[in-house]
Design an enzyme around this catalytic site. Structure first.
Site, PDB file in Angstrom:
ATOM      1  N   LYS A 176       0.850  -1.192   0.000  1.00  0.00           N
ATOM      2  CA  LYS A 176       0.000   0.000   0.000  1.00  0.00           C
ATOM      3  C   LYS A 176       0.886   1.242   0.000  1.00  0.00           C
ATOM      4  O   LYS A 176       1.489   1.586   1.005  1.00  0.00           O
ATOM      5  CB  LYS A 176      -0.926   0.043   1.225  1.00  0.00           C
ATOM      6  CG  LYS A 176      -2.018   1.098   1.033  1.00  0.00           C
ATOM      7  CD  LYS A 176      -2.594   1.639   2.304  1.00  0.00           C
ATOM      8  CE  LYS A 176      -1.772   2.677   2.974  1.00  0.00           C
ATOM      9  NZ  LYS A 176      -1.588   3.938   2.213  1.00  0.00           N
ATOM     10  N   GLY A 229       7.395   5.028   8.433  1.00  0.00           N
ATOM     11  CA  GLY A 229       6.562   6.205   8.632  1.00  0.00           C
ATOM     12  C   GLY A 229       6.720   6.768  10.029  1.00  0.00           C
ATOM     13  O   GLY A 229       7.805   6.687  10.619  1.00  0.00           O
ATOM     14  N   SER A 230       5.630   7.292  10.573  1.00  0.00           N
ATOM     15  CA  SER A 230       5.689   8.008  11.853  1.00  0.00           C
ATOM     16  C   SER A 230       5.612   7.049  13.044  1.00  0.00           C
ATOM     17  O   SER A 230       5.123   5.923  12.916  1.00  0.00           O
ATOM     18  CB  SER A 230       4.532   9.002  11.929  1.00  0.00           C
ATOM     19  OG  SER A 230       3.304   8.293  11.958  1.00  0.00           O
ATOM     20  N   GLY A 234       3.328   3.768  13.440  1.00  0.00           N
ATOM     21  CA  GLY A 234       4.088   2.549  13.724  1.00  0.00           C
ATOM     22  C   GLY A 234       3.515   1.821  14.939  1.00  0.00           C
ATOM     23  O   GLY A 234       3.408   0.585  14.956  1.00  0.00           O
ATOM     24  N   GLU A 251      10.503   1.172  10.526  1.00  0.00           N
ATOM     25  CA  GLU A 251      11.516   2.200  10.287  1.00  0.00           C
ATOM     26  C   GLU A 251      10.810   3.533  10.483  1.00  0.00           C
ATOM     27  O   GLU A 251       9.967   3.912   9.685  1.00  0.00           O
ATOM     28  CB  GLU A 251      12.052   2.018   8.866  1.00  0.00           C
ATOM     29  CG  GLU A 251      13.432   2.571   8.695  1.00  0.00           C
ATOM     30  CD  GLU A 251      13.374   3.898   8.014  1.00  0.00           C
ATOM     31  OE1 GLU A 251      13.307   4.908   8.746  1.00  0.00           O
ATOM     32  OE2 GLU A 251      13.378   3.929   6.784  1.00  0.00           O
ATOM     33  N   CYS A 285      13.846  10.418   6.695  1.00  0.00           N
ATOM     34  CA  CYS A 285      13.943   9.796   8.022  1.00  0.00           C
ATOM     35  C   CYS A 285      15.334   9.988   8.605  1.00  0.00           C
ATOM     36  O   CYS A 285      15.497  10.201   9.794  1.00  0.00           O
ATOM     37  CB  CYS A 285      13.588   8.319   7.938  1.00  0.00           C
ATOM     38  SG  CYS A 285      14.447   7.460   6.622  1.00  0.00           S
ATOM     39  N   GLU A 385      10.998  14.862  15.519  1.00  0.00           N
ATOM     40  CA  GLU A 385      11.231  14.967  14.076  1.00  0.00           C
ATOM     41  C   GLU A 385      10.370  16.102  13.510  1.00  0.00           C
ATOM     42  O   GLU A 385       9.149  16.051  13.610  1.00  0.00           O
ATOM     43  CB  GLU A 385      10.842  13.629  13.441  1.00  0.00           C
ATOM     44  CG  GLU A 385      11.168  13.513  11.986  1.00  0.00           C
ATOM     45  CD  GLU A 385      10.950  12.076  11.472  1.00  0.00           C
ATOM     46  OE1 GLU A 385      11.931  11.427  11.144  1.00  0.00           O
ATOM     47  OE2 GLU A 385       9.784  11.632  11.420  1.00  0.00           O
TER      48      GLU A 385
HETATM   49  P1  NAI Z   1       2.216   8.006   8.509  1.00  0.00           P
HETATM   50  O1  NAI Z   1       3.166   7.224   9.331  1.00  0.00           O
HETATM   51  O2  NAI Z   1       0.835   8.170   9.055  1.00  0.00           O
HETATM   52  O3  NAI Z   1       2.105   7.353   7.042  1.00  0.00           O
HETATM   53  C1  NAI Z   1       2.983   6.375   6.509  1.00  0.00           C
HETATM   54  C2  NAI Z   1       2.190   5.275   5.826  1.00  0.00           C
HETATM   55  O4  NAI Z   1       1.345   4.634   6.790  1.00  0.00           O
HETATM   56  C3  NAI Z   1       1.243   5.730   4.715  1.00  0.00           C
HETATM   57  O5  NAI Z   1       1.213   4.746   3.696  1.00  0.00           O
HETATM   58  C4  NAI Z   1      -0.109   5.762   5.409  1.00  0.00           C
HETATM   59  O6  NAI Z   1      -1.196   5.593   4.540  1.00  0.00           O
HETATM   60  C5  NAI Z   1       0.007   4.570   6.331  1.00  0.00           C
HETATM   61  N1  NAI Z   1      -0.895   4.586   7.487  1.00  0.00           N
HETATM   62  C6  NAI Z   1      -1.408   5.664   8.143  1.00  0.00           C
HETATM   63  N2  NAI Z   1      -2.188   5.264   9.169  1.00  0.00           N
HETATM   64  C7  NAI Z   1      -2.165   3.911   9.175  1.00  0.00           C
HETATM   65  C8  NAI Z   1      -2.746   2.919  10.013  1.00  0.00           C
HETATM   66  N3  NAI Z   1      -3.526   3.236  11.039  1.00  0.00           N
HETATM   67  N4  NAI Z   1      -2.477   1.620   9.746  1.00  0.00           N
HETATM   68  C9  NAI Z   1      -1.675   1.275   8.723  1.00  0.00           C
HETATM   69  N5  NAI Z   1      -1.101   2.160   7.897  1.00  0.00           N
HETATM   70  C10 NAI Z   1      -1.346   3.476   8.112  1.00  0.00           C
HETATM   71  O7  NAI Z   1       2.897   9.411   8.240  1.00  0.00           O
HETATM   72  P2  NAI Z   1       2.217  10.803   7.761  1.00  0.00           P
HETATM   73  O8  NAI Z   1       0.960  11.013   8.521  1.00  0.00           O
HETATM   74  O9  NAI Z   1       2.133  10.798   6.309  1.00  0.00           O
HETATM   75  O10 NAI Z   1       3.339  11.865   8.196  1.00  0.00           O
HETATM   76  C11 NAI Z   1       3.397  12.381   9.522  1.00  0.00           C
HETATM   77  C12 NAI Z   1       4.812  12.440  10.027  1.00  0.00           C
HETATM   78  O11 NAI Z   1       5.361  11.132  10.040  1.00  0.00           O
HETATM   79  C13 NAI Z   1       5.803  13.229   9.204  1.00  0.00           C
HETATM   80  O12 NAI Z   1       5.777  14.582   9.488  1.00  0.00           O
HETATM   81  C14 NAI Z   1       7.111  12.616   9.625  1.00  0.00           C
HETATM   82  O13 NAI Z   1       7.564  13.166  10.833  1.00  0.00           O
HETATM   83  C15 NAI Z   1       6.761  11.170   9.847  1.00  0.00           C
HETATM   84  N6  NAI Z   1       7.135  10.354   8.673  1.00  0.00           N
HETATM   85  C16 NAI Z   1       8.331   9.719   8.712  1.00  0.00           C
HETATM   86  C17 NAI Z   1       8.770   9.009   7.618  1.00  0.00           C
HETATM   87  C18 NAI Z   1      10.081   8.324   7.633  1.00  0.00           C
HETATM   88  O14 NAI Z   1      10.728   8.225   6.615  1.00  0.00           O
HETATM   89  N7  NAI Z   1      10.486   7.798   8.750  1.00  0.00           N
HETATM   90  C19 NAI Z   1       7.980   8.933   6.391  1.00  0.00           C
HETATM   91  C20 NAI Z   1       6.702   9.599   6.462  1.00  0.00           C
HETATM   92  C21 NAI Z   1       6.323  10.295   7.578  1.00  0.00           C
HETATM   93 MG    MG Z   2      -0.651   9.834   9.349  1.00  0.00          MG
END
Ligand code: NAI
Ligand code: MG
Length: 482
Positions: A176, A229-230, A234, A251, A285, A385
């Site tokens: 996804k 992701g976040s 996570g 990660e 990240c 972050e």
């Molecule tokens: P997120 O962690 O919510 O999104 C990452 C992925 O998880 C996306 O594919 C999203 O659709 C999916 N996701 C969201 N909620 C989910 C759930 N309940 N169950 C399963 N999958 C789910 O990150 P978001 O909201 O886009 O960004 C927020 C903050 O997260 C950013 O400002 C940053 O600090 C951090 N982030 C860190 C990343 C990294 O490389 N470590 C990458 C993206 C975001």
């Molecule tokens: Mg989110």
């Protein structure tokens, strides 16, 4: 520009989402709508998991010889390279990143398929001496259906790194992409099909996190989850996986420091300190978001960093600037929320701190390169972050202080150490809690081969390198009494 109509890939068929819901995909550089993607539901995830299960248990995939699997992945690498420019362009449109960074991402994606394609027939068990008359050996078996939840900052790279490792080890995949950036995942799906990967082996479901993502994380027939992701998401993914006793590789970002000593090559360190926080506009990240600099060289070093940052270009991805846009209005507001707390947290802006207006791209959200000095190390912004081009500066006097500051966040992803004194560097590297330490460099050119992952809240499990293959295999011990 034409709005691309995207579909899911389930069991080899490009299909509409079952409930018909769709979402707009924007170009962050301009705010323009560039694609229309499925907003898939639980049912679509269920169909994809069931296709992946069938392909794993009853389809052709288990019958493909490891070296043939490897050859398929090598073909994928070749096809990614053949389409390098168009993939880079799509990644640029989807994420806003500067075109040269898009090209670098495409090359990295090709290298993941090359690296794991080459490894596919070199994954094997051991024999273990027990006693005469007993033959004991281990088998490394695929885990089964693997779920891949991808972020928006490096969509093609992150999708390729986990997908290639999972396929090399004989698993099937349900992926996804992030709801904001599905374009290159769709292209990758087509390339995998053309390279001969059988139907159902790789399934792609486009949709939002709280619906499609949550169902994928909680699906009882998934055998492993890779998430980038976040931290809050996570945590949710881990909770969902816990219900089914499914292992996860997480990660989760960081607050990575560059530690600079007076004897380091100052100009080189400046280049990398700046590069590590502006790459992808700081939405990385492993961004070098903290500068820990020895008090003796702080003033001159920071001055050089300010000078360098003052001369950075900013603009839409296609102008190949040093800094492109922030992903979305929402992400930009998140950065601004942090900025509002700077003064209360003891900090002062040496540079930036606000949005930038880019006249040829008024529809995009841009943030000025920012340097903050004087923050209390225990304050939120010094530890969290920010995910923007925002660098926080701290001074230290002793090596112990440097190690203490480096370890003063809950994250532990990457650390850069800049000194010519190799003993000092190694001692510090031992003390710092981070998954990757770079001495007199930062990132070593991307490092497909190097295990990558976090200490603390940066997550656990390792991606990249041969180490990642452990995520996608399980070990079986067989003892035969002769
Ligand atoms: P997120 O962690 O919510 O999104 C990452 C992925 O998880 C996306 O594919 C999203 O659709 C999916 N996701 C969201 N909620 C989910 C759930 N309940 N169950 C399963 N999958 C789910 O990150 P978001 O909201 O886009 O960004 C927020 C903050 O997260 C950013 O400002 C940053 O600090 C951090 N982030 C860190 C990343 C990294 O490389 N470590 C990458 C993206 C975001
Ligand atoms: Mg989110």
């Amino acid at each position: 520009m034409n709005v691309r109509i995207l579909k899911n890939l389930i069991n080899g068929v490009w299909s509409e989402p079952s409930a018909g819901a769709r979402m707009d995909i924007h170009n962050p550089s301009t705010g323009e709508v560039i694609a229309d993607a499925p907003a898939s539901s639980k049912e679509d995830i269920d169909l994809a998991v069931s296709a992946a299960r069938h392909a794993f248990s009853a389809g052709d995939w288990p019958l493909v010889k490891p070296y043939e699997r490897g050859q398929m992945l090598l073909r994928v690498a070749e096809m990614i390279r053949e389409n390098k420019e168009s993939l880079a362009l799509l990644e640029m449109l989807d994420t806003g990143k500067p075109i040269s960074q898009g090209r670098a991402d495409v090359e990295a994606a090709a290298r993941y398929f090359e690296f794991y394609g080459g490894a596919a027939d070199k994954i094997h068990g051991e024999t273990i001496p027990i006693e005469p008359g007993v033959l004991d050996y281990t088998l490394r078996e695929p885990v089964g259906v693997t779920a891949h939840i991808i972020p928006w900052n490096y969509p093609l790279q992150v999708a390729s790194r986990s997908c290639a490792a999972a396929l090399a080890t004989g698993n099937t995949v349900v992926m996804k992409p992030a709801e904001q950036t599905p374009l290159t995942a769709v292209e990758l799906g087509m390339i995998l099909q053309q390279a001969g990967v059988p139907d159902g082996v790789v399934n792609l479901v486009l949709g939002e996190g709280h619906t499609a993502g949550a169902r994928l994380a909680g699906h009882p027939d998934v055998n492993h989850i890779t998430f980038t992701g976040s931290v809050p998401t996570g945590t949710e993914v881990m909770k969902a996986a816990a219900e089914n006793i499914v292992p996860v590789t997480l990660e989760l970002g960081g607050k990575s420091p560059n530690i600079v000593f007076p004897d380091a090559s100052q100009d080189e360190a400046v280049e990398w300190v700046v590069k590590s926080i502006i790459q992808n506009a700081g939405q990385t990240c492993s961004a070098g978001s903290r500068l820990l600099v020895h008090a003796d060289c702080k003033a001159s070093f920071v001055e050089k960093v300010i000078h360098r940052m003052n001369h950075l270009s900013m603009g839409p991805g296609e102008s190949d600037p040093d800094i492109g846009p922030i992903l979305s209005e929402q992400q930009c507001r998140r950065i601004e929320t942090f900025m509002k707390k700077v003064e209360a947290d003891g900090g002062k802006f040496l540079l930036g701190g606000t949005r930038a207006y880019v006249s040829n791209a008024p529809g995009g959200c841009y943030f000025k390169p920012t340097i903050i000095d004087g923050l209390r190390p225990e304050s939120e912004i010094a530890r969290e972050e920010v995910f923007g081009p925002v660098l926080s500066v701290f001074a230290f006097e002793t090596d112990e202080e440097a190690a203490h500051l480096a370890n003063s966040t809950e994250y532990g992803l990457v650390t850069g150490i800049w000194t010519k004194d190799v003993s000092r560097a190694h001692k510090l590297a031992e003390k710092v809690k981070a998954g990757q330490i770079f001495i007199n460099n930062y990132g070593a050119g991307g490092g497909i081969q190097m295990p990558f992952g976090g200490y603390g809240k940066s997550g656990f499990g390792r991606e990249k390198g041969l180490e990642a293959l452990r995520n996608y295999t399980q070990l079986k011990n067989i003892a035969l009494k002769m």
